[in-house]
Design a protein around this motif. Structure first.
Motif, mmCIF file in Angstrom:
data_model
loop_
_atom_site.group_PDB
_atom_site.id
_atom_site.type_symbol
_atom_site.label_atom_id
_atom_site.label_comp_id
_atom_site.label_asym_id
_atom_site.label_seq_id
_atom_site.Cartn_x
_atom_site.Cartn_y
_atom_site.Cartn_z
ATOM 1 N N PRO A 12 1.027 -1.355 0.183
ATOM 2 C CA PRO A 12 0.450 0.275 0.143
ATOM 3 C C PRO A 12 0.796 1.548 -0.015
ATOM 4 N N TYR A 13 2.143 1.312 -0.583
ATOM 5 C CA TYR A 13 3.145 2.118 -0.160
ATOM 6 C C TYR A 13 2.870 3.150 -1.141
ATOM 7 N N VAL A 14 3.639 2.471 -2.533
ATOM 8 C CA VAL A 14 3.357 3.297 -3.674
ATOM 9 C C VAL A 14 2.093 4.710 -3.685
ATOM 10 N N GLY A 15 2.285 5.805 -4.204
ATOM 11 C CA GLY A 15 1.470 6.474 -4.406
ATOM 12 C C GLY A 15 1.225 6.931 -2.696
ATOM 13 N N ASP A 16 1.343 6.379 -1.991
ATOM 14 C CA ASP A 16 1.272 6.915 -0.610
ATOM 15 C C ASP A 16 2.369 8.320 -0.279
ATOM 16 N N PRO A 17 1.899 9.927 0.352
ATOM 17 C CA PRO A 17 3.310 11.060 -0.046
ATOM 18 C C PRO A 17 3.882 10.460 1.283
ATOM 19 N N PHE A 18 3.607 9.802 2.595
ATOM 20 C CA PHE A 18 4.381 10.070 3.660
ATOM 21 C C PHE A 18 5.925 8.725 2.919
ATOM 22 N N PHE A 19 5.130 7.767 2.136
ATOM 23 C CA PHE A 19 6.171 6.888 1.618
ATOM 24 C C PHE A 19 6.812 6.950 0.312
ATOM 25 N N SER A 20 6.690 8.534 0.044
ATOM 26 C CA SER A 20 7.178 8.776 -1.355
ATOM 27 C C SER A 20 8.693 8.818 -0.865
ATOM 28 N N VAL A 21 9.444 8.220 -2.473
ATOM 29 C CA VAL A 21 10.943 9.014 -2.106
ATOM 30 C C VAL A 21 12.219 10.881 -0.988
ATOM 31 N N GLU A 22 11.219 11.137 -1.874
ATOM 32 C CA GLU A 22 11.783 12.507 -1.754
ATOM 33 C C GLU A 22 11.485 12.113 0.293
ATOM 34 N N VAL A 23 10.030 11.536 0.437
ATOM 35 C CA VAL A 23 9.684 12.455 2.701
ATOM 36 C C VAL A 23 10.882 11.771 3.042
#
Length: 187
Positions: free
Chosen positions: A33-44
């Protein structure tokens, strides 16, 4: 695992390999469920990682194949009692854990990840054990996303006690189970 090399890295050394660390993260978290979730973005993630470089006791242990390819890593810091998740569970923690925290004696394992194609080979456990045995802190703490299997089941097998209160690191974060690994005689 034959041909696997584990190496410890200081904050300065970790800064130099940040692109590799970030690339592993990007692959590991590029699944539901991580892909597309801003909390798990590469940048964050990269912001959280680079902020950790300046935290007390920061260290990374990497796992590389004989080819030099990075296949996983673990990183963490010395846990301070002012961390929000510690504050949210402090009232139910064992007294000896609280005393250890007062002395700076708890290591906070912040991330442990292995590339999917290298999973189920013992690399995660090897990374964990190498990190923990090399730390001066007597306790280890971590948080695991409640539905992050197989990690959620692995940590108790490795000796972690689940703290009986679920928490969030931030409003936008998922729900986590805090866990503690008490002092081990073989460390």
């Amino acid at each position: 695992m034959p041909g696997l090399t584990l190496n410890r890295h200081t904050p300065d050394e970790a800064r130099k390999i940040t692109p590799e660390l970030t690339a592993v993260y990007a692959e590991v978290y590029d699944v539901p469920p991580y892909v597309g979730d801003p909390f798990f973005s590469v940048e964050v993630f990269e912001q959280r990682l680079t902020a950790a470089f300046d935290m007390k006791g920061f260290e990374v242990v990497t796992a590389r194949l004989a080819t030099g390819a990075l296949v996983g890593y673990v990183h963490g810091v010395t846990l301070t009692r002012d961390r929000a998740w510690w504050i949210s569970v402090e009232d139910i923690l064992p007294d000896d854990a609280k005393r250890a925290a007062d002395r700076g004696g708890i290591f906070w394992l912040r991330e442990l990840m292995v590339l999917p194609e290298h999973g189920n080979q013992g690399i995660g456990r090897a990374l964990h054990d190498e990190m923990v045995k090399g730390r001066s802190e007597s306790w280890t703490a971590l948080t695991c996303i409640t539905d992050n299997e197989p990690a959620r089941s692995a940590y108790p097998r490795w000796g972690y006690e689940v703290v009986p209160r679920q928490i969030k690191h931030a409003e936008e974060s998922p729900v986590y189970d805090p866990m503690l690994l008490g002092p081990q005689s073989d460390r």
